[in-house]
Design an enzyme around this catalytic site. Structure first.
Site, PDB file in Angstrom:
ATOM      1  CD  GLU A  79      -6.834   3.895   2.918  1.00 37.82           C
ATOM      2  OE1 GLU A  79      -6.531   3.052   3.769  1.00 37.82           O
ATOM      3  OE2 GLU A  79      -5.987   4.600   2.338  1.00 37.82           O
ATOM      4  CG  HIS A 135      -2.111  -0.925   1.005  1.00 33.54           C
ATOM      5  ND1 HIS A 135      -3.403  -0.547   1.243  1.00 33.54           N
ATOM      6  CD2 HIS A 135      -2.182  -2.198   0.533  1.00 33.54           C
ATOM      7  CE1 HIS A 135      -4.221  -1.540   0.952  1.00 33.54           C
ATOM      8  NE2 HIS A 135      -3.512  -2.563   0.533  1.00 33.54           N
TER       9      HIS A 135
END
Lengths: 713, 713
Positions: free
Chosen positions: B508, B483
């Site tokens: 997210e 990520h």
């Protein structure tokens, strides 16, 4: 009106007094006064024997992310403390070191940052002052970025200063001796060409900075315990004779990243009216932390030779095996194009092992043993060395066994080319490789510009790297001798396997332009204040035209001065740097190098003047043997050695290695005399030294038979 | 006079012809013409079905240390080559990939640098063009620094472009759809707040850059095989509709350091008049190297849940165990001050393991298990995590055994906080720790500004870091899901254990301001052109006010659209991101997530339009099962699915998960219908999708009993 003025003055004085604190050194020679300015700026001043040394000088740290620690302070607490203890270094110039100081700890808070405080800790020794900033853990201060440190050293006049230019990457400059006021006009000339140099663009000099006042006071400014902080240079104000801290920046221009509980390194000011006291000061060591290691039995001072000097002078050999200009670590070393001039061959290394075994050396350093030397230099290359792949003509196992059979250690070489990520990635494998093959010491090298790019040799990031390597090496019981690293600050007390460093212009430069005859008389007062130097002395063949490789280069000392270095240039790791065959030509002089100790019970600096001469006597650790070295600059001088350090009432044999009367560094450097005499504690030697020369003395017990016929000194 | 002019023209034409080369794609749809300008600048141009796509555009590399590769070139050699092969990816959207192109390799030399040459290699596929610069090993070219790359993409008009702003550190922007000419006026608005962002100060956009021409041509510009080079952004000339390469700099402003034999990544231009072709293009994968690994048996696609979404929405738990604001890795975790809100507790992890076991998930990701989360964020802290020290309420051994007993894997989390030296130093220990405790996949995180400071997420240094981690992980048979790393360029072909990445604005952000309803219809055309994304879909409880943690936040999709993502958002690593209890509330819809495959034999993009809709059907690897996902933006639409991919003459059961008629992303997102029907290869589904909604279909074999009573579609 007058009354109100008087009241005002009274109030000012009162506030002044509350915020001022004075401590003296245990012997009362020093007085240090801390006080706040009316603006609430911290200041200190230092006197020695009632003479001012440092006039009122400001302290402060400019920060990012949080308000700066510069002004608006009030004193919220002070504590005083006295310490008088002794401790024993793992190795060193003395078996026992006394740590004796009076301490003042000042806690400061800012009116507009009431929930926040910092501390300044002063330790006043009989040889000078150390102080540091401390940032205790507290609710309102956890992380901050140091934008700059504003520590001043306001000097009392236009002192003589022995200096090299401030530079973020290198300490390998030649020294200039001048008045402070002359620095501006000399700085460009002083900025000689050094690879990867980044001279600081403000007027600045490096520490350890040695000065001498007109009235004969010696002042040395440096730092102790440089951990997690950038190295400090000194800005020079040549009109007001003010030095001030200049921290090495990182790639984005910041100076440091701190997390509380944190502290800066100690700023050190060693002062005396005797130059010899400067060299005997252990203040910097005392300000470092005791060793972190539980087991130190594996850390041993040592004397070594190496496949090294021939790369500089003999013209016959090179680090590189191949003539290739483009090498990858994935290349098969057997496919390189051999130049036929490779130095680190099985044959040559065995020759060195034989020589080391024959003459009692502990180890043989071999440089140029591993793939990568063909194109390592100047390319800012990341994957430059892997530290585990030997050249085809260097058989690791065969040489391991050969060295073992001769009772000699091989010393590893890790030139990183300053490709630091590469080195850290390979470090475990490299150290494992060393241990698997019997190596327990490594010379590391940091030639060139740092990768990660934008970082400097002296920055916080690299400071942390060197310590990381030292600690990682300790996990493997490996000793480190780092070259081109940040200059030392006494950290060898904490990390005693970081056994020596270069971090100055060493003997290699004798083959690259030469060192001034006064160079080695300055180094003990400057670079070596921080820790031992792998100066690589012992060059007997000083006239390098001997090698017929062109040029008229010479090592600017007599042969005897090279012997003296083993005593004047303190290091627990000493090289005999010349070619074995040159030692074989002068076996009687070589005997001194074979004899001289590398670890000591005691040290007595006999006489010293920076830039002129240094004479030091030392007692070998755990032995009734003493060694004396004296050196002079380009002038002939007479060294005086008082043997009052010898046990009383006993006679010893002193072997005196002296310049011949017609010797000099530039003519007849190899003319010397060796004589044996009887000495006792009342003996005094007055020994003439040639221009660029020196004297070396070994003192040993002797049987009556040995003593027979020997004259007194 | 006219004669001389004619002769001159003839000569010019001749020289022009010599320096020009033309290739066509295997299907003849594309023509690529290489030629030199009169100044000797390399250029290329590209046409598709006789329409210009890229007008004549210059190529060149500006260098340091050596003369630049910009102009003065002549063609010294050309080679053409045709390739038509197939290969099988370790995992992917298709079992077999065809690699079919015509190649032109041009060798160029400069008149004033005659002993030096470079090459430009063009590969023209049926789906577009790839080209790269090559720097062969040669006597007069070994090392150079890339000052900048000057690759142009001269477009034919003011195309529509789906873009995010160029930024050296982050890809986590929301997309803007506009004409190229509108970029200047929209760029500031588009620069929404993203942590650690470094927006490029020239007008620029990121790749993969998706465009659509006024006459319906789809153009995608990206790069393939980003190795040892910085990521490319695109400068935008909004008047001339010219895009040009903008490389990510390093800490000192240089772009790259190359050693011959070297090459740039491929610059890719995927073109079609059908949007679906763009999504079916395998050009980027074809331009990457086959895997380097011999044993790939340990690399397995997987479906996972995690202790993760609750950190964003539920308000009950946090990554951090303690409330402390100042944590050191040397601290005793037991001395932290517990907040009572820690998420990664033994109890909570066991609950997740139970759920995973019950529903057939392969693994459970646990974030916030290790010390450091208290003060990891925003402090540019170097020693931030050690990756081996759990919090007191996370018992590594106990959970290892518990997971093992349930047949579930735990997935490791390594948030680095972008402290890269720290991570590299601890990598071996961290991976050893993982293997010792049964972990074989890790989610890595690079939140924040890079250390070494001055480097960027997208720079050459970090590009090399990510690959280093992938290779090192492969040594330990560990899979990586990175990520905040540089966006992918098809390197998962070469490093198939680098199984997924985030590198875009993912789920997210639904909890941090929301994603636009068209976001997921753009991602397949942009970010996902480079490789699979760990988008973390599967949020059933889309109205986040449900959690009573304040605010009126929602996930901007229907529940069914979340199901469709498992097909439209290709990844071999798929998370069911919502809380287990939310899945238990909707067990019938959850069945689709449990059923859906993560590895595929075939993929058929049914219909697609960037910014509007995407419908994709895929066949599960090695199984007679098919899954279909369709999504729409904020508009209600009818998805069309042609089941002609099914084997002929056989009936299957399709389970259709559809938005209810009154569903929409902002109202009634959880209203859905599930119906079973019979389908065969002639079936066509016309399925309405709600605003912000979608459709998901599973197709399986069924017994006669199962089929009984089922209607045809």
């Amino acid at each position: 009106m007058m009354r109100r003025l008087a009241l005002l003055l009274l109030l000012c004085t009162f506030s002044f007094l509350v915020n001022a604190q004075v401590i003296t050194s245990p012997d009362k020679n020093f007085t240090m006064k801390f006080e706040l300015t009316p603006k609430g700026e911290p200041t200190y001043q230092l006197t020695y024997k009632k003479k001012p040394v440092i006039k009122q000088s400001k302290l402060g740290i400019k920060t990012q992310d949080v308000p700066s620690f510069m002004e608006g302070f009030t004193v919220t607490d002070t504590k005083q403390n006295s310490v008088d203890t002794t401790w024993e270094p793992i190795w060193g110039e003395e078996k026992t070191i006394r740590n004796n100081y009076n301490e003042l700890l000042v806690t400061l808070a800012q009116k507009d940052q009431k929930d926040r405080h910092i501390r300044i800790r002063f330790r006043l020794f009989n040889d000078g002052l150390g102080f540091r900033y401390e940032f205790p853990e507290q609710d309102n201060l956890s992380y901050f970025i140091v934008e700059d440190e504003h520590t001043e050293f306001n000097l009392t006049g236009d002192h003589k200063i022995y200096w090299i230019r401030g530079d973020y990457n290198t300490n390998e400059y030649a020294y200039t001796t001048s008045q402070i006021s002359e620095v501006p006009k000399l700085i460009e000339k002083a900025t000689i060409d050094v690879h990867a140099q980044v001279p600081i663009d403000t007027l600045s000099v490096q520490t350890p900075s040695m000065m001498k006042t007109a009235d004969g006071l010696y002042i040395n400014i440096h730092e102790a315990a440089l951990v997690n902080y950038p190295a400090m240079h000194l800005n020079v104000d040549p009109k007001n004779f003010r030095l001030s801290s200049h921290l090495t920046p990182d790639a984005v221009g910041n100076k440091g990243y701190l997390q509380t509980d944190a502290q800066t390194p100690w700023r050190t000011i060693v002062v005396s009216d005797k130059a010899t006291d400067i060299l005997e000061s252990r203040l910097i060591l005392n300000l470092n932390e005791p060793t972190k290691y539980e087991d130190v039995s594996w850390i041993k001072p040592l004397k070594y030779i190496g496949v090294w000097w021939e790369y500089f002078v003999a013209g016959k050999s090179t680090w590189a095996y191949g003539t290739d200009k483009n090498v990858k670590l994935t290349d098969d070393p057997n496919k390189l194009t051999p130049s036929g001039r490779h130095g680190a061959t099985n044959e040559n290394v065995k020759k060195h092992i034989d020589f080391a075994a024959k003459h009692g050396f502990d180890a043989v350093l071999v440089e140029g043993w591993n793939i990568g030397w063909e194109d390592w230099f100047g390319n800012w290359k990341e994957d430059v060395f892997d530290f585990v792949t030997p050249y085809p003509d260097f058989n690791v196992k065969e040489l391991e066994q050969y060295a073992k059979s001769k009772g000699v250690k091989l010393m590893m070489h890790h030139e990183t080319s300053s490709s630091v990520r590469n080195y850290e990635r390979r470090l475990d494998e490299a150290f494992k490789f060393m241990k698997e093959h019997g190596y327990d010491a490594v010379k590391t090298g940091y030639v060139g510009k740092i990768i990660p790019r934008g970082e400097y040799h002296d920055g916080q990031w690299m400071v942390n790297h060197y310590i990381y390597v030292a600690e990682k090496a300790a996990d493997y019981k490996i000793m480190i001798n780092s070259h081109e690293a940040v200059r030392p600050t006494g950290l060898h007390r904490t990390y005693p396997n970081w056994i020596a460093q270069e971090s100055a212009r060493g003997t290699e430069f004798e083959a690259m332009g030469g060192l001034a005859p006064d160079h080695a008389t300055i180094l003990p007062f400057t670079r070596m204040m921080g820790g031992p130097m792998d100066y690589t002395p012992g060059i007997f063949q000083t006239d390098l035209s001997y090698y017929n490789t062109g040029g008229n280069q010479r090592v600017n000392t007599t042969l005897v001065k090279q012997l003296a270095y083993y005593v004047t240039m303190y290091s627990p790791l000493q090289m005999a740097a010349d070619l074995p065959e040159n030692y074989e030509r002068f076996p009687d002089a070589f005997q001194f190098i074979k004899d001289v100790a590398v670890d000591w019970d005691n040290t007595w600096v006999q006489e010293a003047e920076p830039g002129d001469y240094v004479t030091i006597a030392r007692k070998a650790k755990g032995k009734d043997e003493w060694y004396v070295g004296g050196i002079t600059d380009e002038k002939a001088r007479t060294a005086t050695v008082r043997f009052d350090f010898l046990p009383k009432g006993k006679e010893y044999i002193a072997t005196i290695y002296a310049d011949a009367t017609d010797a000099s560094w530039d003519k007849n450097p190899q003319k010397y005399t060796i004589r044996k005499v009887k000495v006792n504690s009342k003996s005094v030697l007055k020994q003439p030294m040639a221009p660029g020369g020196g004297v070396a003395v070994s003192v040993k017990e002797g049987s009556k038979q040995d003593m027979k016929g020997l004259k007194k000194i």
